[in-house]
Enzyme design. Structure first.
Site, PDB file in Angstrom:
ATOM      1  N   ARG A   4      -2.018  -6.198  -8.223  1.00 32.07           N
ATOM      2  CA  ARG A   4      -0.846  -7.030  -7.956  1.00 32.07           C
ATOM      3  C   ARG A   4      -0.624  -8.062  -9.043  1.00 32.07           C
ATOM      4  NH1 ARG A   4      -3.020  -7.936  -2.016  1.00 32.07           N
ATOM      5  NH2 ARG A   4      -4.854  -7.473  -3.247  1.00 32.07           N
TER       6      ARG A   4
ATOM      7  N   HIS B 224       0.845  -1.204   0.000  1.00 39.61           N
ATOM      8  CA  HIS B 224       0.000   0.000   0.000  1.00 39.61           C
ATOM      9  C   HIS B 224       0.881   1.254   0.000  1.00 39.61           C
ATOM     10  CE1 HIS B 224      -3.122  -2.639   2.252  1.00 39.61           C
ATOM     11  NE2 HIS B 224      -3.680  -2.354   1.097  1.00 39.61           N
TER      12      HIS B 224
ATOM     13  N   SER C 198      -2.691  -7.640   3.167  1.00 43.30           N
ATOM     14  CA  SER C 198      -2.933  -7.481   4.604  1.00 43.30           C
ATOM     15  C   SER C 198      -3.135  -8.860   5.241  1.00 43.30           C
ATOM     16  CB  SER C 198      -4.180  -6.625   4.833  1.00 43.30           C
ATOM     17  OG  SER C 198      -4.017  -5.360   4.253  1.00 43.30           O
TER      18      SER C 198
ATOM     19  N   LYS D 245     -17.294  -6.990   6.039  1.00 43.86           N
ATOM     20  CA  LYS D 245     -15.966  -7.563   6.238  1.00 43.86           C
ATOM     21  C   LYS D 245     -15.612  -7.524   7.703  1.00 43.86           C
ATOM     22  CE  LYS D 245     -13.008  -7.078   2.169  1.00 43.86           C
ATOM     23  NZ  LYS D 245     -11.821  -6.410   1.617  1.00 43.86           N
TER      24      LYS D 245
HETATM   25  P1  ADP Z   1     -10.030  -3.661  -0.397  1.00 46.46           P
HETATM   26  O1  ADP Z   1     -10.738  -4.403   0.686  1.00 46.46           O
HETATM   27  O2  ADP Z   1     -10.788  -2.469  -0.902  1.00 46.46           O
HETATM   28  O3  ADP Z   1      -9.505  -4.524  -1.522  1.00 46.46           O
HETATM   29  P2  ADP Z   1      -7.258  -3.423   0.501  1.00 46.46           P
HETATM   30  O4  ADP Z   1      -6.743  -2.620   1.642  1.00 46.46           O
HETATM   31  O5  ADP Z   1      -7.075  -4.891   0.566  1.00 46.46           O
HETATM   32  O6  ADP Z   1      -8.777  -3.003   0.351  1.00 46.46           O
HETATM   33  O7  ADP Z   1      -6.599  -2.898  -0.851  1.00 46.46           O
HETATM   34  C1  ADP Z   1      -6.746  -1.590  -1.312  1.00 46.46           C
HETATM   35  C2  ADP Z   1      -6.156  -1.480  -2.707  1.00 46.46           C
HETATM   36  O8  ADP Z   1      -4.739  -1.683  -2.642  1.00 46.46           O
HETATM   37  C3  ADP Z   1      -6.673  -2.526  -3.701  1.00 46.46           C
HETATM   38  O9  ADP Z   1      -6.771  -1.925  -4.976  1.00 46.46           O
HETATM   39  C4  ADP Z   1      -5.594  -3.580  -3.697  1.00 46.46           C
HETATM   40  O10 ADP Z   1      -5.559  -4.284  -4.919  1.00 46.46           O
HETATM   41  C5  ADP Z   1      -4.359  -2.717  -3.524  1.00 46.46           C
HETATM   42  N1  ADP Z   1      -3.246  -3.464  -2.923  1.00 46.46           N
HETATM   43  C6  ADP Z   1      -3.248  -4.247  -1.825  1.00 46.46           C
HETATM   44  N2  ADP Z   1      -2.031  -4.775  -1.580  1.00 46.46           N
HETATM   45  C7  ADP Z   1      -1.226  -4.308  -2.567  1.00 46.46           C
HETATM   46  C8  ADP Z   1       0.166  -4.513  -2.905  1.00 46.46           C
HETATM   47  N3  ADP Z   1       0.937  -5.335  -2.208  1.00 46.46           N
HETATM   48  N4  ADP Z   1       0.645  -3.866  -3.994  1.00 46.46           N
HETATM   49  C9  ADP Z   1      -0.167  -3.081  -4.718  1.00 46.46           C
HETATM   50  N5  ADP Z   1      -1.472  -2.856  -4.483  1.00 46.46           N
HETATM   51  C10 ADP Z   1      -1.998  -3.459  -3.418  1.00 46.46           C
END
Ligand code: ADP
Length: 160
Positions: free
Chosen positions: A89, A16, A127, A40
């Site tokens: 990703r 992130h 996460s 969630k």
């Molecule tokens: P959500 O529940 O909305 O998917 P997340 O916090 O899991 O929320 O992810 C938010 C955004 O960040 C999403 O677009 C996800 O694909 C992206 N994301 C999560 N981890 C990574 C990473 N390691 N590299 C790039 N983008 C990421």
């Protein structure tokens, strides 16, 4: 241009942070939005997640953190943002992200989704991975900022 980066951030990871650093170079202002989602089950409260986001991005000037509710496009409009940043990703993210972006486009054509592709060293990082490692007392150094690692350790010590 003002952009938002919405998500769960439960908790924020280096993946992130990398997206945030790069998006902050592209847009004048970037707001990380912890979106409330009752469907969630989250490990951290919204406030805890926001605080970790603030600490992990304190080195970036044009980034701020908010807690959002309702539809993401409505929230973007409310705070005057026209760009919605999401990270990709791998192909596995693509289908879900396309669906989301297309729905958001139908809801509000003035808000544009922009995808940033993860750097290869973060493309495996989520996460959930960080939580699994923390739960099993693994080394979190490569996955999350130190302030997040501390909070993860505390949570699992409490037996949550
Ligand atoms: P959500 O529940 O909305 O998917 P997340 O916090 O899991 O929320 O992810 C938010 C955004 O960040 C999403 O677009 C996800 O694909 C992206 N994301 C999560 N981890 C990574 C990473 N390691 N590299 C790039 N983008 C990421």
């Amino acid at each position: 241009m003002k952009a938002i980066y919405p998500g769960s951030f439960d908790p924020i990871t280096y993946g992130h942070v990398d997206i945030i650093e790069r998006a902050s170079e592209v847009f004048d202002e970037l707001v990380i939005v912890i979106m409330q989602n009752d469907d969630k089950h989250s490990l951290f409260t919204e406030e805890e997640r926001a605080e970790m986001c603030r600490k992990s991005t304190a080195h970036i000037k044009n980034v701020s953190v908010m807690i959002g509710n309702g539809l993401t496009v409505d929230f973007a409009k409310k705070i005057g943002a026209t760009i919605l940043v999401r990270g990709i990703r791998a192909v596995t993210d693509y289908e879900y992200e396309m669906q989301l972006a297309t729905a958001n486009m139908a809801l509000n054509g003035d808000i544009h989704t922009v995808f940033l592709v993860a750097q290869p060293q973060f493309s495996f990082l989520s996460s959930s991975t960080a939580k699994t490692i923390a739960k099993n007392k693994g080394d979190l150094r490569f996955f999350v900022p130190d302030c997040v690692a501390e909070e993860l350790v505390k949570k699992y010590e409490k037996g949550e």
